[in-house]
Design a protein around this motif. Structure first.
Motif, PDB file in Angstrom:
ATOM      1  N   THR A   1      89.133  22.283  94.188  1.00 34.02           N
ATOM      2  CA  THR A   1      88.256  23.441  94.382  1.00 34.02           C
ATOM      3  C   THR A   1      88.196  23.834  95.847  1.00 34.02           C
ATOM      4  OG1 THR A   1      86.907  22.730  92.499  1.00 34.02           O
ATOM      5  CG2 THR A   1      85.920  24.308  94.025  1.00 34.02           C
ATOM      6  N   LYS A   2      88.151  22.841  96.716  1.00 31.62           N
ATOM      7  CA  LYS A   2      88.102  23.117  98.151  1.00 31.62           C
ATOM      8  C   LYS A   2      89.363  23.843  98.615  1.00 31.62           C
ATOM      9  CE  LYS A   2      86.585  19.678 100.422  1.00 31.62           C
ATOM     10  NZ  LYS A   2      86.501  18.384 101.151  1.00 31.62           N
TER      11      LYS A   2
ATOM     12  N   ARG B   1      91.274  25.799  96.806  1.00 32.57           N
ATOM     13  CA  ARG B   1      91.241  27.178  96.307  1.00 32.57           C
ATOM     14  C   ARG B   1      90.305  28.037  97.147  1.00 32.57           C
ATOM     15  NH1 ARG B   1      91.604  24.586  91.129  1.00 32.57           N
ATOM     16  NH2 ARG B   1      89.319  24.582  90.939  1.00 32.57           N
TER      17      ARG B   1
ATOM     18  N   ALA C   1      82.362  19.797  97.057  1.00 26.66           N
ATOM     19  CA  ALA C   1      83.383  20.346  96.157  1.00 26.66           C
ATOM     20  C   ALA C   1      84.527  19.358  95.960  1.00 26.66           C
ATOM     21  CB  ALA C   1      83.920  21.661  96.712  1.00 26.66           C
TER      22      ALA C   1
END
Length: 211
Positions: free
Chosen positions: A113-114, A116, A109
């Protein structure tokens, strides 16, 4: 003698330079001091107030969750057995699913994104912690199927240290000893273990707790 003396002096100087170069090469750079996080930068009194505030919030949310949210939600989904159990399980079991998603995607990711995914997992974990079955919680009447899902997630959260110990022992026996692989579990393996544990809690809530 003069030439021999100068030659020896040059040899000693050359050897000294090689020694100094070797020392510079092998000397490890000093570790940088780890920067303190926001909580660590606060004074002792402020830290105490923060801890007390968090504790009060957890207790307050526990009473709100069991006293208001669960009865209303249980009444809404109580007539749908399977759905009711899944909805109840989501409060605790969903946290393990969330961490499973984080671990599975940890190596692939994007950083944003990680972050989140981790934020969702931490918030979900906070909700799971509030599920602890206190005397007040045990006195709340809920539909059986919904209750089974909630309690599966609650006790699954409480039993997390035991589950971690069982997984660590199983990994050591099967992977390290039986197959001879001296390695730690990968992020994806940890993720699928979390997913499997969450699924096991759902099965437990759907069967054993309702008998």
């Amino acid at each position: 003698m003069g030439k021999n003396g100068r030659r020896k002096q040059r040899q000693r100087d050359s050897q000294r330079e090689r020694d100094d170069s070797s020392v510079r090469t092998t000397t490890k750079p000093a570790k940088q001091a780890r920067e303190k996080n926001w909580f660590q930068r606060q004074h002792g009194g402020v830290q105490t107030l923060i801890v007390l505030g968090v504790t009060a919030s957890v207790v307050g949310f526990h009473f709100l969750l069991w006293g208001s949210i669960f009865p209303a939600l249980g009444e809404a989904v109580g007539r749908m057995p399977v759905v009711s159990t899944v909805v109840g399980w989501l409060f605790g079991g969903g946290a393990f699913m969330a961490w499973g998603v984080v671990a599975i995607n940890h190596d692939t990711a994007k950083p944003a994104t990680k972050k989140r995914l981790q934020a969702v997992a931490w918030v979900w974990s906070a909700v799971a912690v509030v599920l602890f079955p206190s005397g007040y919680a045990n006195g709340i009447r809920l539909p059986v199927d919904f209750w089974a899902g909630v309690y599966a997630g609650a006790y699954g959260t409480i039993l997390t240290p035991v589950a971690l110990g069982v997984v660590a022992l199983g990994w050591w026996l099967l992977v390290n000893k039986l197959f001879g692989h001296k390695k730690e579990p990968s992020n994806q393996a940890v993720g699928w273990i979390c997913v499997a544990y969450a699924t096991l809690l759902l099965i437990w809530g759907s069967t054993l707790l309702r008998q």
